[in-house]
Design a protein around this motif. Structure first.
Motif, PDB file in Angstrom:
ATOM      1  N   UNK A 108       0.842  -1.427  -0.143  1.00 26.40           N
ATOM      2  CA  UNK A 108      -0.122   0.010  -0.028  1.00 26.40           C
ATOM      3  C   UNK A 108       0.878   1.190   0.086  1.00 26.40           C
ATOM      4  N   UNK A 109       0.819   1.768  -1.103  1.00 26.52           N
ATOM      5  CA  UNK A 109       1.856   3.195  -1.204  1.00 26.52           C
ATOM      6  C   UNK A 109       1.133   4.479  -1.773  1.00 26.52           C
ATOM      7  N   UNK A 122      10.872   0.513   0.768  1.00 25.03           N
ATOM      8  CA  UNK A 122      10.249   1.913   1.406  1.00 25.03           C
ATOM      9  C   UNK A 122       9.437   1.196   2.426  1.00 25.03           C
ATOM     10  N   UNK A 123       9.714   1.517   3.837  1.00 21.91           N
ATOM     11  CA  UNK A 123       9.020   0.724   4.835  1.00 21.91           C
ATOM     12  C   UNK A 123       7.922   1.276   5.010  1.00 21.91           C
ATOM     13  N   UNK A 124       7.365   2.243   4.813  1.00 18.96           N
ATOM     14  CA  UNK A 124       6.029   2.724   4.482  1.00 18.96           C
ATOM     15  C   UNK A 124       4.813   1.957   3.939  1.00 18.96           C
ATOM     16  N   UNK A 125       5.490   1.528   2.830  1.00 20.37           N
ATOM     17  CA  UNK A 125       4.520   0.527   1.897  1.00 20.37           C
ATOM     18  C   UNK A 125       4.857  -0.645   2.421  1.00 20.37           C
ATOM     19  N   UNK A 126       5.633  -1.299   3.066  1.00 19.63           N
ATOM     20  CA  UNK A 126       5.736  -2.706   3.351  1.00 19.63           C
ATOM     21  C   UNK A 126       5.858  -2.991   4.940  1.00 19.63           C
ATOM     22  N   UNK A 154      -1.878   4.196   8.013  1.00 10.96           N
ATOM     23  CA  UNK A 154      -2.052   2.689   8.275  1.00 10.96           C
ATOM     24  C   UNK A 154      -1.268   2.106   7.003  1.00 10.96           C
ATOM     25  N   UNK A 155      -1.050   0.758   7.119  1.00  8.02           N
ATOM     26  CA  UNK A 155      -0.322   0.178   6.083  1.00  8.02           C
ATOM     27  C   UNK A 155      -0.759  -1.077   5.804  1.00  8.02           C
ATOM     28  N   UNK A 156      -0.189  -1.945   4.948  1.00 11.67           N
ATOM     29  CA  UNK A 156      -0.461  -3.078   4.345  1.00 11.67           C
ATOM     30  C   UNK A 156      -0.700  -4.280   5.369  1.00 11.67           C
TER      31      UNK A 156
END
Lengths: 160, 430
Positions: free
Chosen positions: A73-74, A92-96, B10-12
């Protein structure tokens, strides 16, 4: 979950690590790639995981090359595919950054790097997800992306 | 009135989102409200009209970290409803399986989630850069837990070899021997973990909790026991609903559990230890003494040491069970469906887990009730925050959020996970 290929082969050990939760909408993307790849006669281990970091870390042990597929989710459009060479830098830790237990793929790979356990070749395919609701099915755009990623992985690994 | 908001995106693959609202007036915290999303609630409806035999596999999916706890509670409750008691080697094997889960879950909590708080690291990765050998020790220890679950459960997560009445297949004695070798190494690692965590710097605080845990018959509780408390409660699992109640609170989707007569209570390592320390094995008891725990530990920040003692105990107990194991004649006892109600409570790593099932005569589930440790501990966690946060109110929001997260992480890996996405609203009233 291995394909059961002959572990005594002499070539480098290549794993395809497919991460996700099959019951949570687009989070199933990684697991769907595993199913698509099982039809291929590739001499690789196809592994499915739900994404808990220490388990991912354990799976990377002893692999010479790891190809990893996961939903992310990015903020991009659902179904968008990105390829990261983790050998050259972190995800990128924000996405994973988050698995079910708040400690996910990006952390697992960086932990592997910190411990000197990152495979020399490590590539992540990220499929942008749109819905992660419990019990939801995968959206059509993400399902289409699954087929594309499976094709690219075959090309990466087999040179098809 | 100023309300400050710090937002973490909020993340995956997030099962929980945590939000904490702290309201303070004149430098004193008036309330601390923790909002946790509570996944297990969906499962009670999902279980209805399924066969009793399906419950272990369905409930295992409630948690990827403690599936054994959910399976075992469901299995024991079903056997209670069907009037069956599983004893002997099969009971021992279940205890062994549960040891695996404690080792795995506690080690993950200690090394990956909690220790970085005490050593001043943002997380396990940063800690691993400076302390690779220590992190490797944690990962090796966790693997020993995984190995038990893989052998007895058929695979490492969401075990498939357990069933109401026993197992689908019981292991041979010789299959357990390689596991014993791994567990001996793990026991050394666990002892080192107790000593390591005992050296951390802890805030000098204590809380007057009502501790609630199972108490086994001379054994440290895992699968069975009466429900006891530090204020005199002593009941069978079947009496849980008479003494405990769950209520909705406006600020959270999770139910809050209370003791009807008194209110908030605490389950988990601190409670188990306070009510059962004398039943630990000698090596675990000695390590606890050396770590300065005393007979009761009421400082929630020191729960990391108690967890480490429980990992040591689980390694030791697993070795004892393997050493004394005799192969059973059959992997499971026979069962006949019948109408009835069954109750069970077991000790999940993070606290007591209560299940109740009502069965139709054909074995289908008429009604299910599952009370996870999260909802039982949430009122006590809020009280911790309310009491401790007053001293931290002058900290910048980032530091305050970190202290609040650490306070939550003292208790519960699942809540501590949710707090990685903690949204903190501080209303200081000025």
């Amino acid at each position: 979950m291995s394909t059961g290929v002959d572990s005594a082969r002499e070539g480098p050990r290549i794993i395809v690590l497919c991460i996700g939760n099959p019951q949570r909408g687009d989070d199933a993307a990684g697991r769907a790639v595993a199913r698509a790849l099982r039809a291929s006669p590739a001499d690789v281990e196809i592994i499915e995981e739900e994404g808990e970091a220490t388990r991912v870390l354990a799976r990377l042990e002893g692999a010479d090359a790891a190809y990893i597929v996961d939903a992310c989710v990015s903020g991009a459009t659902p179904g968008e595919i990105r390829r990261f060479d983790v050998g050259t830098g972190p995800l990128p830790r924000a996405a994973f950054g988050a698995s079910t237990h708040g400690f996910g793929l990006a952390e697992a790979l960086e932990l592997a790097r910190a411990l000197g356990a990152l495979p020399s070749r490590c590539v992540v395919y990220a499929i942008e997800g749109g819905t992660f609701d419990i019990g939801a099915s995968m959206s059509p755009t993400v399902a289409a992306a699954v087929d594309i990623v499976a094709g690219r992985l075959r090309a990466d690994i087999l040179g098809e | 009135m100023i309300v400050k908001t710090i937002k973490v995106d909020q993340l995956a693959r997030v099962e929980g989102e945590g939000a904490l609202k702290v309201v303070a007036r004149d430098g004193v915290v008036q309330s601390a409200e923790l909002n946790i999303f509570e996944p297990p609630r969906f499962f009670e409806a999902f279980l209805r009209d399924r066969m009793y035999s399906e419950a272990p596999d369905i409930t295992a999916r409630i948690c990827g970290i403690c599936p054994v706890a959910y399976q075992m509670s469901a299995i024991h409750a079903m056997e209670n409803a069907l009037g069956v008691v599983v004893d002997g080697p099969l009971r021992d094997l279940r205890r062994l399986l549960y040891c695996g889960e404690w080792i795995e879950s506690h080690t993950l909590h200690i090394y990956m989630l909690h220790a970085p708080d005490f050593l001043g690291y943002a997380g396990a990765i940063e800690m691993a850069r400076d302390h690779a050998d220590i992190v490797r020790r944690g990962l090796d220890l966790k693997k020993a837990g995984n190995a038990i679950i893989a052998l007895l459960g058929g695979r490492e997560i969401h075990p498939i070899n357990v069933r109401v009445g026993g197992f689908y297949r019981a292991p041979r004695r010789r299959e357990l021997q390689p596991l014993a070798e791994e567990l001996k190494r793990a026991r050394d690692g666990a002892l080192a973990t107790v000593r390591w965590t005992a050296g951390f710097d802890f805030p000098d605080v204590e809380r007057d909790y009502e501790f609630v845990a199972l108490r086994g018959d001379g054994e440290y509780p895992l699968n069975q026991g009466r429900i006891v408390s530090s204020r005199g409660l002593d009941i069978a699992a079947a009496e849980y609903d008479e003494h405990f109640e769950e209520s909705h609170v406006e600020h959270s989707t999770a139910l809050h559990a209370h003791i009807k007569a008194r209110g908030a209570y605490l389950t988990g390592p601190l409670a188990r230890y306070a009510l059962n320390a004398a039943s630990l094995s000698p090596i675990a008891r000695e390590a606890a003494r050396e770590a300065g725990l005393g007979s009761v530990c009421a400082n929630p920040f020191r729960s990391i040491i108690v967890r480490a003692v429980e990992v040591l105990y689980a390694c030791d107990e697993a070795l004892r069970i393997i050493d004394q194991y005799e192969e059973p004649d059959r992997p499971a006892v026979d069962l006949e469906p019948r109408a009835g109600v069954g109750f069970a409570a077991t000790e999940a790593p993070r606290g007591m887990l209560y299940h109740r099932y009502q069965l139709h005569a054909d074995g289908k589930i008429a009604d299910a009730r599952i009370v996870p440790p999260t909802s039982q501990n949430q009122p006590s966690i809020e009280e911790d925050l309310k009491i401790f946060a007053t001293a931290w109110l002058n900290l910048p929001d980032d530091a305050l959020r970190h202290r609040c997260e650490q306070t939550i992480r003292n208790h519960d890996p699942c809540i501590s996970c949710a707090t990685h996405f903690l949204r903190l609203d501080v209303d200081r009233g000025r």
